[in-house]
Design a protein around this motif. Structure first.
Motif, PDB file in Angstrom:
ATOM      1  N   GLN A 104       0.827  -1.204   0.000  1.00  0.00           N
ATOM      2  CA  GLN A 104       0.000   0.000   0.000  1.00  0.00           C
ATOM      3  C   GLN A 104       0.866   1.260   0.000  1.00  0.00           C
ATOM      4  O   GLN A 104       0.525   2.275  -0.624  1.00  0.00           O
ATOM      5  N   SER A 105       2.001   1.228   0.684  1.00  0.00           N
ATOM      6  CA  SER A 105       2.865   2.403   0.788  1.00  0.00           C
ATOM      7  C   SER A 105       3.819   2.562  -0.393  1.00  0.00           C
ATOM      8  O   SER A 105       4.574   3.538  -0.456  1.00  0.00           O
ATOM      9  N   LEU A 106       3.788   1.605  -1.335  1.00  0.00           N
ATOM     10  CA  LEU A 106       4.653   1.707  -2.518  1.00  0.00           C
ATOM     11  C   LEU A 106       4.161   2.854  -3.398  1.00  0.00           C
ATOM     12  O   LEU A 106       3.039   2.836  -3.892  1.00  0.00           O
ATOM     13  N   ASN A 107       4.989   3.850  -3.600  1.00  0.00           N
ATOM     14  CA  ASN A 107       4.557   5.066  -4.303  1.00  0.00           C
ATOM     15  C   ASN A 107       5.201   5.222  -5.678  1.00  0.00           C
ATOM     16  O   ASN A 107       5.319   6.336  -6.187  1.00  0.00           O
ATOM     17  N   GLU A 108       5.612   4.134  -6.270  1.00  0.00           N
ATOM     18  CA  GLU A 108       6.210   4.193  -7.604  1.00  0.00           C
ATOM     19  C   GLU A 108       5.125   4.238  -8.670  1.00  0.00           C
ATOM     20  O   GLU A 108       3.996   3.814  -8.445  1.00  0.00           O
ATOM     21  N   GLY A 134      -8.556 -17.421 -10.055  1.00  0.00           N
ATOM     22  CA  GLY A 134      -8.323 -16.210 -10.801  1.00  0.00           C
ATOM     23  C   GLY A 134      -7.937 -15.100  -9.841  1.00  0.00           C
ATOM     24  O   GLY A 134      -8.408 -15.063  -8.694  1.00  0.00           O
ATOM     25  N   ILE A 135      -7.075 -14.197 -10.294  1.00  0.00           N
ATOM     26  CA  ILE A 135      -6.595 -13.087  -9.479  1.00  0.00           C
ATOM     27  C   ILE A 135      -6.946 -11.789 -10.172  1.00  0.00           C
ATOM     28  O   ILE A 135      -6.776 -11.648 -11.391  1.00  0.00           O
ATOM     29  N   GLY A 136      -7.451 -10.826  -9.419  1.00  0.00           N
ATOM     30  CA  GLY A 136      -7.705  -9.492  -9.938  1.00  0.00           C
ATOM     31  C   GLY A 136      -7.059  -8.466  -9.026  1.00  0.00           C
ATOM     32  O   GLY A 136      -7.251  -8.512  -7.801  1.00  0.00           O
ATOM     33  N   THR A 137      -6.273  -7.577  -9.585  1.00  0.00           N
ATOM     34  CA  THR A 137      -5.681  -6.498  -8.795  1.00  0.00           C
ATOM     35  C   THR A 137      -6.039  -5.163  -9.429  1.00  0.00           C
ATOM     36  O   THR A 137      -6.248  -5.069 -10.640  1.00  0.00           O
ATOM     37  N   PHE A 138      -6.098  -4.148  -8.593  1.00  0.00           N
ATOM     38  CA  PHE A 138      -6.394  -2.801  -9.079  1.00  0.00           C
ATOM     39  C   PHE A 138      -5.567  -1.785  -8.318  1.00  0.00           C
ATOM     40  O   PHE A 138      -5.612  -1.721  -7.089  1.00  0.00           O
ATOM     41  N   SER A 139      -4.772  -1.027  -9.054  1.00  0.00           N
ATOM     42  CA  SER A 139      -3.982   0.070  -8.497  1.00  0.00           C
ATOM     43  C   SER A 139      -3.556   0.955  -9.664  1.00  0.00           C
ATOM     44  O   SER A 139      -2.827   0.503 -10.550  1.00  0.00           O
ATOM     45  N   PRO A 140      -4.008   2.213  -9.714  1.00  0.00           N
ATOM     46  CA  PRO A 140      -3.804   3.049 -10.908  1.00  0.00           C
ATOM     47  C   PRO A 140      -2.370   3.410 -11.286  1.00  0.00           C
ATOM     48  O   PRO A 140      -2.084   3.540 -12.488  1.00  0.00           O
ATOM     49  N   PRO A 141      -1.418   3.610 -10.342  1.00  0.00           N
ATOM     50  CA  PRO A 141      -0.074   4.002 -10.790  1.00  0.00           C
ATOM     51  C   PRO A 141       0.584   2.932 -11.660  1.00  0.00           C
ATOM     52  O   PRO A 141       0.643   1.756 -11.280  1.00  0.00           O
ATOM     53  N   LEU A 142       1.078   3.356 -12.823  1.00  0.00           N
ATOM     54  CA  LEU A 142       1.630   2.442 -13.816  1.00  0.00           C
ATOM     55  C   LEU A 142       3.139   2.624 -13.958  1.00  0.00           C
ATOM     56  O   LEU A 142       3.677   3.711 -13.729  1.00  0.00           O
ATOM     57  N   ASP A 143       3.819   1.555 -14.392  1.00  0.00           N
ATOM     58  CA  ASP A 143       5.230   1.669 -14.739  1.00  0.00           C
ATOM     59  C   ASP A 143       5.359   2.179 -16.166  1.00  0.00           C
ATOM     60  O   ASP A 143       4.357   2.488 -16.828  1.00  0.00           O
ATOM     61  N   ASN A 192       1.899  -1.015 -17.025  1.00  0.00           N
ATOM     62  CA  ASN A 192       1.347  -2.016 -16.112  1.00  0.00           C
ATOM     63  C   ASN A 192       1.310  -1.488 -14.680  1.00  0.00           C
ATOM     64  O   ASN A 192       2.198  -0.733 -14.261  1.00  0.00           O
ATOM     65  N   SER A 193       0.318  -1.918 -13.912  1.00  0.00           N
ATOM     66  CA  SER A 193       0.174  -1.500 -12.523  1.00  0.00           C
ATOM     67  C   SER A 193       1.378  -1.947 -11.698  1.00  0.00           C
ATOM     68  O   SER A 193       1.697  -3.132 -11.634  1.00  0.00           O
ATOM     69  N   VAL A 194       2.036  -1.000 -11.041  1.00  0.00           N
ATOM     70  CA  VAL A 194       3.240  -1.309 -10.259  1.00  0.00           C
ATOM     71  C   VAL A 194       2.902  -2.231  -9.094  1.00  0.00           C
ATOM     72  O   VAL A 194       3.544  -3.270  -8.894  1.00  0.00           O
ATOM     73  N   ARG A 195       1.880  -1.864  -8.320  1.00  0.00           N
ATOM     74  CA  ARG A 195       1.508  -2.698  -7.173  1.00  0.00           C
ATOM     75  C   ARG A 195       0.975  -4.053  -7.641  1.00  0.00           C
ATOM     76  O   ARG A 195       1.234  -5.084  -7.010  1.00  0.00           O
ATOM     77  N   GLY A 196       0.222  -4.046  -8.737  1.00  0.00           N
ATOM     78  CA  GLY A 196      -0.343  -5.287  -9.245  1.00  0.00           C
ATOM     79  C   GLY A 196       0.727  -6.297  -9.614  1.00  0.00           C
ATOM     80  O   GLY A 196       0.597  -7.496  -9.339  1.00  0.00           O
ATOM     81  N   ILE A 197       1.805  -5.832 -10.245  1.00  0.00           N
ATOM     82  CA  ILE A 197       2.903  -6.729 -10.602  1.00  0.00           C
ATOM     83  C   ILE A 197       3.546  -7.305  -9.350  1.00  0.00           C
ATOM     84  O   ILE A 197       3.834  -8.509  -9.268  1.00  0.00           O
TER      85      ILE A 197
END
Length: 343
Positions: free
Chosen positions: A33-37, A288-297, A301-306
């Protein structure tokens, strides 16, 4: 029949599952959650309104058990994740050979919006890049744009168990700024890869990308593919089981933009990402896995999701080609075996 599709009432009846796996997901969520990349996509103005702190993780087993943490109910536009599932519908409409004559299945190593076709065949390289997705959308049957869109929405409802809406401001924004996609479409029309209904097909493509989903939907869609095309909760078939392997094969090799090779090496799950911040990942026969976090690399692709998917793959041995005994047994962690030590 209406009750069969009432996903919300079905889901509300599912009791919380007390298991180490739920605690694991909570810890994983807290860890990242605290990953801000990364940065929120802004090339479509409406996407820039997303809160970078939104973060959800959901997993759905093929038995219909649901585990979710964080912002799994937050709606966002599906974007490129739609490409994999529309490809499946095109396969049902026309069969493998005809679809393959219009859209190849080769990874490109190019950006998702590249204006490039195969030099020998003039086909788009695969259905996960924009060119291939536009060609795939062109294959969807229906008498006019309205009927074709309805068929897409009905298909997604079979995957998720609930109805979906189109985000009209996002659709209009994509349509107004989609000059590059329009150029791709006319190039493909020049080589006979798509029909003359260019504007109708582009509208359909922009609309499919503008459909509203949440993290739970993405997990349910992936779980449906993991379950051979059958929704694990509604028990409704979403896709002919003959074509599940086609969809997840292309997801594995092409689903994560030009990061797909690295993803296959490190994570090894068929997956598809979208610039809205979602990732849907399939573990065949399991969940199945679903992730959602808007900040992208930089790849989109979603940074947190990866990070989440990397952890799940490593900790539970979910890589498709893993031959070693996993550190943790997924089934035991889901069922809450008394023999499991706390993570």
């Amino acid at each position: 029949m209406a009750e069969k599709h009432d996903f919300q009432s079905l889901a509300s009846s599912i009791q919380a599952v007390a298991s180490p796996f739920r605690s694991y997901l909570n810890d994983l969520h807290e860890k990242y959650q605290s990953l801000n990349e990364g940065t929120v996509a802004d090339y479509i103005p409406e996407l820039a309104l997303a809160d970078p702190n939104w973060f959800g993780i959901c997993a759905v087993t093929v038995e219909g058990q649901v585990f979710e943490v964080g912002n799994c109910k937050q709606l966002f536009t599906i974007q490129s994740i739609s490409k994999a599932f529309v490809y499946g519908l095109a396969l049902e409409d026309h069969g493998r050979e005809y679809v393959n004559s219009k859209v190849s299945v080769e990874p490109t190593g190019e950006a998702f919006n590249s204006i490039v076709l195969d030099e020998k065949t003039n086909r788009p390289y695969n259905p996960m890049v924009n060119a291939g997705a536009i060609a795939t959308a062109d294959l969807i049957k229906g008498n006019g744009g309205t009927e074709r869109l309805k068929r897409l929405l009905d298909m997604f409802q079979r995957y998720t168990g609930r109805e979906h809406d189109i985000n009209v401001p996002v659709f209009l924004s994509e349509k107004a700024t989609g000059h590059r996609n329009r150029a791709i479409a006319y190039l493909m029309r020049n080589f006979g890869m798509i029909s003359e209904q260019i504007d109708e097909t582009l509208d359909l493509y922009f609309q499919q990308c503008s459909m509203m989903v949440n993290g739970r939907d993405l997990a349910m869609m992936a779980a449906t593919l993991a379950n051979g095309g059958m929704n694990p909760i509604t028990q409704e078939r979403a896709i002919d089981e003959r074509y599940v392997q086609d969809v997840i094969s292309v997801m594995l090799t092409c689903g994560m933009y030009d990061y797909s090779g690295e993803w296959t090496y490190r994570v090894g799950m068929p997956a598809k990402s979208g610039v809205g911040g979602g990732i849907t990942a399939v573990v065949p026969g399991k969940l199945g896995i679903g992730t959602f976090s808007p900040p992208l690399d930089v790849k989109g692709n979603s940074v947190r999701g990866i990070k989440v998917c990397e952890n799940l793959s490593r900790d539970f041995g979910l890589h498709l080609f893993n031959a070693a005994k996993p550190e943790r047994d997924l089934e035991a962690w889901i069922e809450g075996s008394d023999s499991i030590d706390s993570w």
